[in-house]
Design an enzyme around this catalytic site. Structure first.
Site, PDB file in Angstrom:
ATOM      1  N   GLY A  29      44.730  52.438  18.068  1.00  0.00           N
ATOM      2  CA  GLY A  29      45.420  51.223  18.333  1.00  0.00           C
ATOM      3  C   GLY A  29      47.204  51.465  18.890  1.00  0.00           C
ATOM      4  O   GLY A  29      47.737  52.700  18.237  1.00  0.00           O
ATOM      5  N   ASP A 167      49.393  37.427   9.949  1.00  0.00           N
ATOM      6  CA  ASP A 167      48.888  37.952  10.988  1.00  0.00           C
ATOM      7  C   ASP A 167      47.416  38.007  10.861  1.00  0.00           C
ATOM      8  O   ASP A 167      46.792  38.907  11.364  1.00  0.00           O
ATOM      9  CB  ASP A 167      49.387  39.020  11.516  1.00  0.00           C
TER      10      ASP A 167
HETATM   11  P1  ADP Z   1      48.749  47.461  14.891  1.00  0.00           P
HETATM   12  O1  ADP Z   1      50.182  47.339  14.337  1.00  0.00           O
HETATM   13  O2  ADP Z   1      48.470  48.491  16.095  1.00  0.00           O
HETATM   14  O3  ADP Z   1      48.130  46.091  15.082  1.00  0.00           O
HETATM   15  P2  ADP Z   1      46.867  48.006  12.807  1.00  0.00           P
HETATM   16  O4  ADP Z   1      47.128  48.400  11.343  1.00  0.00           O
HETATM   17  O5  ADP Z   1      46.291  46.543  13.200  1.00  0.00           O
HETATM   18  O6  ADP Z   1      47.985  48.407  13.762  1.00  0.00           O
HETATM   19  O7  ADP Z   1      45.865  49.192  13.162  1.00  0.00           O
HETATM   20  C1  ADP Z   1      45.508  49.167  14.618  1.00  0.00           C
HETATM   21  C2  ADP Z   1      43.886  49.385  14.636  1.00  0.00           C
HETATM   22  O8  ADP Z   1      43.450  50.658  13.946  1.00  0.00           O
HETATM   23  C3  ADP Z   1      43.068  48.377  13.874  1.00  0.00           C
HETATM   24  O9  ADP Z   1      42.709  47.480  15.006  1.00  0.00           O
HETATM   25  C4  ADP Z   1      41.808  49.482  13.520  1.00  0.00           C
HETATM   26  O10 ADP Z   1      40.857  49.417  14.644  1.00  0.00           O
HETATM   27  C5  ADP Z   1      42.476  50.722  13.204  1.00  0.00           C
HETATM   28  N1  ADP Z   1      42.542  50.893  11.895  1.00  0.00           N
HETATM   29  C6  ADP Z   1      43.511  50.429  11.083  1.00  0.00           C
HETATM   30  N2  ADP Z   1      43.711  50.758   9.901  1.00  0.00           N
HETATM   31  C7  ADP Z   1      42.538  51.546   9.884  1.00  0.00           C
HETATM   32  C8  ADP Z   1      41.656  51.789   8.548  1.00  0.00           C
HETATM   33  N3  ADP Z   1      42.350  51.761   7.221  1.00  0.00           N
HETATM   34  N4  ADP Z   1      40.527  52.208   8.704  1.00  0.00           N
HETATM   35  C9  ADP Z   1      39.796  52.287   9.992  1.00  0.00           C
HETATM   36  N5  ADP Z   1      40.501  51.847  11.061  1.00  0.00           N
HETATM   37  C10 ADP Z   1      41.787  51.508  10.915  1.00  0.00           C
END
Ligand code: ADP
Ligand code: MG
Length: 352
Positions: A29, A167
């Site tokens: 992401g 969020d």
């Molecule tokens: P952003 O600030 O880009 O929204 P996020 O923390 O929401 O960052 O993470 C982006 C994406 O990465 C999430 O939507 C998910 O698909 C994946 N992701 C984040 N943390 C995890 C995790 N611990 N395990 C698996 N996938 C994760």
């Protein structure tokens, strides 16, 4: 004070990492505040794709690390399993924070909601096998009930710790394959009100699709935007006064709505719904009156699901999505709502 000593000692005995310890994999992401990758440890390539997740964050990463450390000690099961966070002193001018979590699984609730098979795809994940049972509203309702309960449970953990997420949306809810539960991720916008860590960067916009009508959770009473975590004593009285946790409850209500109504699952339809609801002064009952007479088969089916068992689902939904924060249920109160009295998915499958 003890809390800080404990935190320090705990941190001393945990493994520490630095940049070179990680091998970057697939990009998961990219937001305005960071990039997320799947990674593995360089000296321990346990799985091909990597069993860790790395977020390279901008200056707000400091707050996100702080929040994750706190969650890990206070309500570990609410959120993705945090491993470590550090400041990466590269040659770049702007600071870059690296945050490491355990990889929880491939699917967010957003991914699962987009499937035509929802909510049965979730049932399969929750139970670990495909159920050979007739499909229908009752069964769908039980799956949705289980998802909402898990979400509220995770939120109650955060809120009891004094953290408001701000969020909450399907994209920030991950299905943890290890524990077969939904967990919350992305504490990048979270605020910890009990110790006064409340940063609202001016350029930061709450996701308008899931945001409650109130713009500023603690309005004028709290200091704004320290660039790094600053602890100031903040009375829990302010919490009681403002009920900032109800912001997350509103967002959770919108997720409940999207689960019940397939036609509200796209961004555009949710935006359109928000406009309609605003026109109804955020009164869901009024909204229902305007849309129900001319509703599509899909919409009618959603109402039918929420009307099961004497309309107990609809009652819960309308207790979460309300204009006034004060009138919304807390996560704890919502968990005690009669909607959850009926056996959930897991209880039923164990009985079979
Ligand atoms: P952003 O600030 O880009 O929204 P996020 O923390 O929401 O960052 O993470 C982006 C994406 O990465 C999430 O939507 C998910 O698909 C994946 N992701 C984040 N943390 C995890 C995790 N611990 N395990 C698996 N996938 C994760
Ligand atoms: Mg996110």
């Amino acid at each position: 004070f003890d809390m800080f000593v404990l935190a320090f000692v705990e941190r001393l005995f945990r493994p520490t990492f630095r940049k070179d310890d990680f091998v970057l994999g697939k990009k998961l992401g990219e937001g305005s505040f960071g990039v997320v990758y799947r990674v593995s440890l360089a000296n321990k390539p346990s799985s091909k794709e990597g069993d860790l997740v790395l977020k390279k964050a901008t200056e707000y990463g400091a707050v996100e690390i702080w929040m994750n450390e706190r969650v890990r000690r206070a309500c570990a099961n609410s959120c993705a399993d945090f491993v470590y966070g550090f400041l990466e002193r590269s040659t770049k001018k702007t600071p870059e924070y690296w945050l490491i979590w355990r990889f929880e699984g491939d699917a967010t609730l957003a991914d699962l909601l987009q499937s035509r098979d929802f909510p049965y795809n979730v049932e399969t994940l929750l139970l670990g096998e495909v159920q050979d049972l007739p499909k229908g509203l009752e069964r769908e309702n039980r799956i949705i009930q289980t998802i909402i309960r898990q979400l509220l449970f995770a939120l109650d953990g955060l809120h009891s710790t004094g953290i408001v997420h701000r969020d909450i949306k399907p994209q920030n809810i991950i299905f943890s394959e290890g524990s077969r539960t939904f967990k919350i991720i992305d504490l990048g916008a979270a605020t910890d009100l009990r110790v006064g860590i409340n940063y609202i960067p001016k350029e930061f916009l709450l996701d308008p699709r899931y945001a409650a009508p109130e713009q500023y959770i603690m309005s004028t009473q709290t200091p704004s935007a320290p660039s790094a975590p600053v602890a100031t004593a903040l009375s829990p009285v302010l919490w009681q006064l403002n009920l900032p946790d109800r912001f997350d409850i509103y967002s959770t209500g919108l997720i409940f709505l999207q689960m019940a109504f397939p036609n509200l699952r796209t961004d555009n339809s949710l935006i359109q719904f928000n406009r309609q609801l605003k026109r109804c002064d955020y009164d869901l009952v009024a909204w229902r009156k305007t849309v129900e007479p001319r509703s599509s088969a899909e919409l009618r089916r959603g109402f039918e699901l929420l009307d099961l068992d004497g309309g107990i689902g609809w009652e819960l939904l309308t207790s979460m999505v309300r204009y006034k924060a004060r009138q919304r249920l807390s996560a704890k109160a919502a968990l005690a709502h009669p909607y959850f009295d009926k056996e959930g998915l897991l209880a039923l499958s164990i009985m079979q």
